[in-house]
Design a protein around this motif. Sequence first.
Motif: not given
Length: 706
Positions: A585-587, A630-636, A638-639, A642-645
């Motif tokens: 349930r989490f990004g 790497d948080g940024l890598r993980l955020a990317e 996610d993108l 999951r798409g942006s959502g």
Amino acid sequence: MDPKTPLSQVTGIGPGLLYKLKRLNLNTVQDLIYHFPFRYDDFSNATSALEAKIGESVTLQGEIWSIQNIYTRSRKIITKAIFNDGTSPIELTWFNSSWLTKQIQTGDRLQVSGKIAKYKSKLSIIAPRWEKLDTEKQLPTRQVGTQSLHTGRLVPIYPETEGLSSKWLRTKIDQLLPQVINQISDPMPDEIRNGMLLLAPAIQQIHFPKDFEQAEKARDRLGFDELFFVSLATQKARLEWSKKPLVEPLKIKLDQLDQFIKKLPFELTSAQQKVLKEILEDLKKNQPMNRLIQGEVGSGKTVVATIIAYLVHKNNLRTLFMAPTEILAFQHFETLSTLLAPFGLTVGIYTGSKKFTRVVIPRERSDHGNLPRTGKIASLIARNDVSLPDIIIGTHALLSEKLSTENVGLVIIDEQQRFGVEQRTLLRGKAKIPHFLTMTATPIPRTVALTLYGDLDMSVIDELPEGRQKVKTYLVPEKKRLDSYKFIAKKVAAGDQVYIITPLIEASETLSTVKAAKVEFEKLKKIFPDLKLDLLHGRMKGTDKEHVIGDFRSGKTNILVSTSVVEVGMDNPNATIIVIEGAERFGLAQLHQLRGRVGRGRKESYCLLYTSNYSSDERRRLKYLETTFDGLRLAELDLKIRGSGQIFGTAQSGRFEFKIANFSNITLLEKTKQAAKDLLIQDPTLDKYPLLRAKLQEIASEVMPD
Ligand code: ADP
Ligand code: MG
């Protein structure tokens, strides 16, 4: 009726519904018609029961032969109907819907949609969507798939809330849309729209497309709008910001800076040095800086900001430092006084609940580097007399009180939810403005930053100071749960502390498999009867929260069961294990931030992830965390996945709302940004585009420093 009509004035919407609509942030007719479906059920496939294949989604028309509620031994209610479309009888089954027998009677003609299943050797549809057919209009005259709303078509499925179903939303939108659609004018200049759908048909088609192609075209247009308008708003804000006169240009004496940096108890990382250089470049320009520093918790953002504050002090100007919570304000207060007091600066703290300002008067510097060894707290001074400190750290109280902002050369904002709003409040009525430095630990992918933070310059600290440990991360299979509880017990016996994170606060009926903090807390107390457990969640009173946090920090609590509220501001180096339930349930970026609650001391630390989603895709997603830090890598990621959502959570909330924009398309993002820029060059005040300007005003209040 017009788009701005409040939903309270729409017939059939009473206080109960209004309340629920508000939960979805729907207040006007316009809000409702801008409440877009996130997917469609394809029930355009009209067929006959005889031809239907198992597993196929179909729409059938026919007659109810019988309908009744059946009470099972486990006290569940099943509603069963026999339905005949003239080719073959078929069973319809609903669960917990006993009221249906009041709405549907034997002999009724229905159109039903759903997936054909075989159940106990009978053809059936489980929980079909249904709609009554007019008995007057007999089957042959009614073409399946053309006139109905809930069945026999691409049926839009909306974000729902309890008590407000897609069916209700669909009905209302279908009813209201025709009444306002002609009043919707398209603010987009033709040359920018460039062949995409006009606004009105796009809105019509996103709700009620004839086919997926129509839906796609509508999404393209409306998604483009979201990106373009926000680009325009942020680009315009940037333009206006750059024209504002600065309070006072700074003189940068590099040798002074060097001296200060040399005396820090550590060497700056190269990432910190790089960001520092970027900031110094800004400061040379004699324009107000508006920069966002992005970097993980502990990457050293505050230290960089402190260096700039020192520089500002050397120019006889003061710094305001705003933190999102009181706890964080005090943490910053301690950090900054440790770093600055030895250089003769006075540091004050000013928060809402403490009705005073504490000031640290410089004293011998301690040799403990980053330990929060503050100088002597010399005096408490009256609440408005804050002329003394060179740096004042505080919460939102800094905005709401009549603080003198005279001689303020720099404003530092840490982790605010609503970047632009603080700026506007601080700057209201000011002819000259200070430099602004905003910091965030939320990783923001470049593509998102391009649009969402187009008004800010970005710096990234993408490196942690040496010696930080990686948190050992495991996706734990359910069958090993007992082992991990044993592991926890062993670690606690050795003096360590543990977080257990759940996605929900309370048990939910609709999400019965998702763990809730309150329930888990009771369960875990039985599993660890000898340990001290505590509970933390966002619906607790502030003082209670502080208590729980205090007890955990001081080591009184062994295990803290919590929702993701611990994400911000919890610092306990003795916590070495974080268990995350319902990780699906989490990004990824959010999981990474949660993981950052441990591994803050010297001891080896662990992150144990659990999921009740066993799909291989989901497992693969979560497994990224085992190897990626790497948080940024993980955020990317996610993108991508999951798409942006809704994945941006805090980064997005309060700034702009995106419903359908697609942030994974970099070409499109660059195009919208360029289009916005070009338009502003050609017509900075947008005089030629009054509709566009009005639209902008609607959304731009978040970023405009007026
Ligand atoms: P952030 O604001 O990004 O969370 P801080 O600036 O508060 O990070 O730094 C976190 C901790 O790391 C502080 O205790 C700080 O003194 C220390 N620190 C910062 N930069 C360095 C560095 N280059 N080397 C070692 N420790 C550092
Ligand atoms: Mg910080």
